[in-house]
Motif scaffolding. Structure first.
Motif, short mmCIF file in Angstrom:
data_model
loop_
_atom_site.label_atom_id
_atom_site.label_comp_id
_atom_site.label_asym_id
_atom_site.label_seq_id
_atom_site.Cartn_x
_atom_site.Cartn_y
_atom_site.Cartn_z
N GLU A 1 -6.33 -30.92 -31.92
CA GLU A 1 -6.07 -30.35 -30.57
C GLU A 1 -7.56 -29.94 -29.80
N GLN A 2 -8.30 -29.00 -30.68
CA GLN A 2 -9.59 -28.50 -30.30
C GLN A 2 -10.46 -29.49 -30.11
N ALA A 3 -10.52 -30.38 -30.90
CA ALA A 3 -11.51 -31.47 -30.97
C ALA A 3 -11.22 -32.33 -29.79
N CYS A 4 -10.13 -32.78 -29.44
CA CYS A 4 -9.75 -33.43 -28.11
C CYS A 4 -10.19 -32.48 -26.66
N SER A 5 -10.04 -31.22 -26.84
CA SER A 5 -10.17 -30.50 -25.71
C SER A 5 -11.86 -30.40 -25.49
N GLU A 6 -12.38 -30.23 -26.68
CA GLU A 6 -13.90 -30.09 -26.70
C GLU A 6 -14.65 -31.42 -26.32
N LYS A 7 -13.97 -32.60 -26.70
CA LYS A 7 -14.48 -33.86 -25.99
C LYS A 7 -14.38 -34.07 -24.36
N GLN A 8 -13.05 -33.71 -24.18
CA GLN A 8 -12.86 -33.60 -22.72
C GLN A 8 -13.74 -32.72 -21.99
N ARG A 9 -13.95 -31.58 -22.49
CA ARG A 9 -15.14 -30.73 -21.94
C ARG A 9 -16.38 -31.40 -21.54
N HIS A 10 -16.69 -32.07 -22.69
CA HIS A 10 -18.21 -32.74 -22.42
C HIS A 10 -18.05 -33.85 -21.60
N CYS A 11 -16.96 -34.60 -21.39
CA CYS A 11 -17.15 -35.64 -20.53
C CYS A 11 -16.94 -35.28 -19.16
N THR A 12 -16.42 -33.82 -18.90
CA THR A 12 -16.23 -33.29 -17.40
C THR A 12 -17.66 -32.85 -17.25
N LEU A 13 -18.48 -32.26 -18.14
CA LEU A 13 -19.66 -31.75 -17.80
C LEU A 13 -20.59 -33.04 -17.35
N ALA A 14 -20.34 -34.05 -18.27
CA ALA A 14 -21.19 -35.22 -18.10
C ALA A 14 -21.23 -36.09 -16.83
N LEU A 15 -19.86 -35.89 -16.28
CA LEU A 15 -19.32 -36.52 -15.22
C LEU A 15 -20.06 -35.64 -13.86
N GLU A 16 -19.77 -34.36 -13.99
CA GLU A 16 -20.61 -33.59 -13.00
C GLU A 16 -22.10 -33.73 -12.85
N GLN A 17 -22.62 -33.96 -13.91
CA GLN A 17 -24.15 -34.19 -13.95
C GLN A 17 -24.47 -35.44 -13.37
N ALA A 18 -23.65 -36.50 -13.60
CA ALA A 18 -23.86 -37.91 -13.15
C ALA A 18 -23.52 -37.92 -11.41
N ARG A 19 -22.50 -37.08 -11.18
CA ARG A 19 -22.34 -37.14 -9.60
C ARG A 19 -23.30 -36.38 -8.92
N TYR A 20 -23.87 -35.20 -9.69
CA TYR A 20 -25.08 -34.57 -8.88
C TYR A 20 -26.30 -35.51 -8.67
N GLU A 21 -26.38 -36.12 -9.72
CA GLU A 21 -27.69 -37.19 -9.69
C GLU A 21 -27.39 -38.24 -8.64
N ALA A 22 -26.25 -38.77 -8.88
CA ALA A 22 -26.12 -39.76 -7.76
C ALA A 22 -26.07 -39.17 -6.19
N GLY A 23 -25.64 -37.82 -6.19
CA GLY A 23 -25.91 -37.29 -4.65
C GLY A 23 -27.32 -37.04 -4.37
N HIS A 24 -28.05 -36.76 -5.44
CA HIS A 24 -29.49 -36.41 -5.18
C HIS A 24 -30.10 -37.84 -4.64
N ALA A 25 -29.78 -38.92 -5.46
CA ALA A 25 -30.45 -40.19 -5.21
C ALA A 25 -29.96 -40.66 -3.86
N ARG A 26 -28.64 -40.19 -3.28
CA ARG A 26 -28.40 -40.68 -2.17
C ARG A 26 -28.99 -39.92 -0.88
N ARG A 27 -29.35 -38.67 -1.26
CA ARG A 27 -30.03 -37.66 -0.09
C ARG A 27 -31.62 -38.28 -0.08
#
Length: 354
Positions: A70-96
């Motif tokens: 369960e800890q491994a699954c939670s850690e993996k989901q947290r990393h995916c969430t952070l990676a998604l936030e970073q990707a959305r920020y870069e996409a917003g920066h590229a749009r601006r």
């Protein structure tokens, strides 16, 4: 018990092993220690004791495995969430950046549009990874899966003996909990002194396997047939009778002359000697028909009608007839008439041919 490590020797297709103490001979050239025994009983005794000790820790290990997963699954989901936030920020920066460029500068605008599209593709990939991680966490938290793992924790022995259990993992477990096992052979018994890693000691005792004894045992009926036929016919004939009767060896093989001979030697059954039946006053069916001067079918009818006493070790085996029984009145009468005796039944009428 002499302080030297045991050597392991494998037989056949490495399905069974035997432990030998050869250290004295290998290292010093002196006669080897008399310690030598098969692995089946020894491994089973030590394994059962280890499983008995580890049984209370099975559920705890299962709960620990669930928590780690369960800890491994939670850690993996947290990393995916952070990676998604970073990707959305870069996409917003590229749009601006794309919105801020002068439309007349087509070369720069095209490059910024390409970067924006690439960042959007990364966002879609990160969203898919996050969805997969969430689904994996939900699947790992399923009640059936949790109950199954807890049930396996209660049945450590079933896990140990499962065909999918790796031998390497079993060795790691044994080396983790045991420091050494001291073996002593006295009075036909194996005595084990288990030294645990924590400093405790456990004594075990099991019967030593006798010479010629093994786990492959021929069934009692087949053993009886071989023992009886060994006093009547040679080994090759015995093998043919057993194969016709559909009987197999303990390992499921067909019988051969060599296998019958090995079986007799193991059971200390003497081999057939030519002429010994005559010495005992016994005949086979062919010999009896020659003595009486009748056909084989007539002799079989006499046996079926219980007029001629005979015994047979198994269907298809030779009939054994006592020489003295050939002088019985009913047998001699049938031999003189050359036909089957008329039954003494008043209801049966005689057929008179004109």
């Amino acid at each position: 018990h002499c302080g030297r490590k045991l050597h392991v020797a494998y037989a056949g297709h490495q399905t069974s092993a035997r432990y030998h103490c050869r250290g004295a001979n290998v290292n010093h050239g002196v006669p080897s220690c008399a310690t030598s025994f098969g692995s089946v009983r020894a491994d089973r005794a030590v394994s059962e004791e280890v499983l008995r000790v580890l049984q209370p820790f099975g559920i705890a290990a299962s709960l620990d495995a669930l928590e780690q997963r369960e800890q491994a699954c939670s850690e993996k989901q947290r990393h995916c969430t952070l990676a998604l936030e970073q990707a959305r920020y870069e996409a917003g920066h590229a749009r601006r950046q794309y919105d801020a460029v002068d439309p007349d500068n087509r070369l720069v605008a095209a490059e910024l549009e390409r970067r924006w599209n690439a960042s959007l593709v990364v966002v879609a990939q990160r969203e898919a990874e996050l969805a997969a991680a969430a689904a994996e966490q939900e699947e790992s938290a399923a009640a059936d899966d949790r109950d199954q793992l807890l049930a396996l924790g209660r049945e450590v022995s079933a896990l140990w003996h499962d065909p999918a259990a790796s031998v390497a993992i079993k060795k790691r477990i044994l080396r983790t909990v045991l420091r050494e096992v001291v073996v002593t052979i006295t009075d036909g018994k194996l005595r084990f002194l288990l030294h645990w890693q924590g400093g405790d000691h456990t004594e075990l005792e099991t019967r030593k396997q006798r010479s010629g004894e093994h786990r492959w045992q021929t069934d009692v009926e087949t053993a009886r047939i071989v023992t009886e036929l060994a006093r009547v016919v040679p080994d090759g004939t015995i093998a043919a009778f057993l194969n016709r009767a559909g009987r197999r060896t303990a390992k499921g093989h067909t019988w051969t002359k060599a296998r019958v001979c090995a079986f007799r030697n193991q059971r200390q059954v003497p081999c057939y000697r030519e002429g010994e039946r005559r010495e005992r006053g016994e005949l086979v069916l062919d010999e009896a028909t020659q003595e009486l001067g009748i056909s084989k079918m007539t002799a079989i009818r006499l046996i079926q009608d219980k007029l001629l006493p005979a015994r047979q070790a198994c269907p298809g085996a030779p009939w054994i007839i006592a020489f003295a029984d050939l002088d019985l009145p009913a047998v001699r009468e049938a031999a003189l008439n050359g036909r089957r005796p008329v039954p003494n039944d008043p209801r049966q009428e005689a057929l008179v041919l004109q």
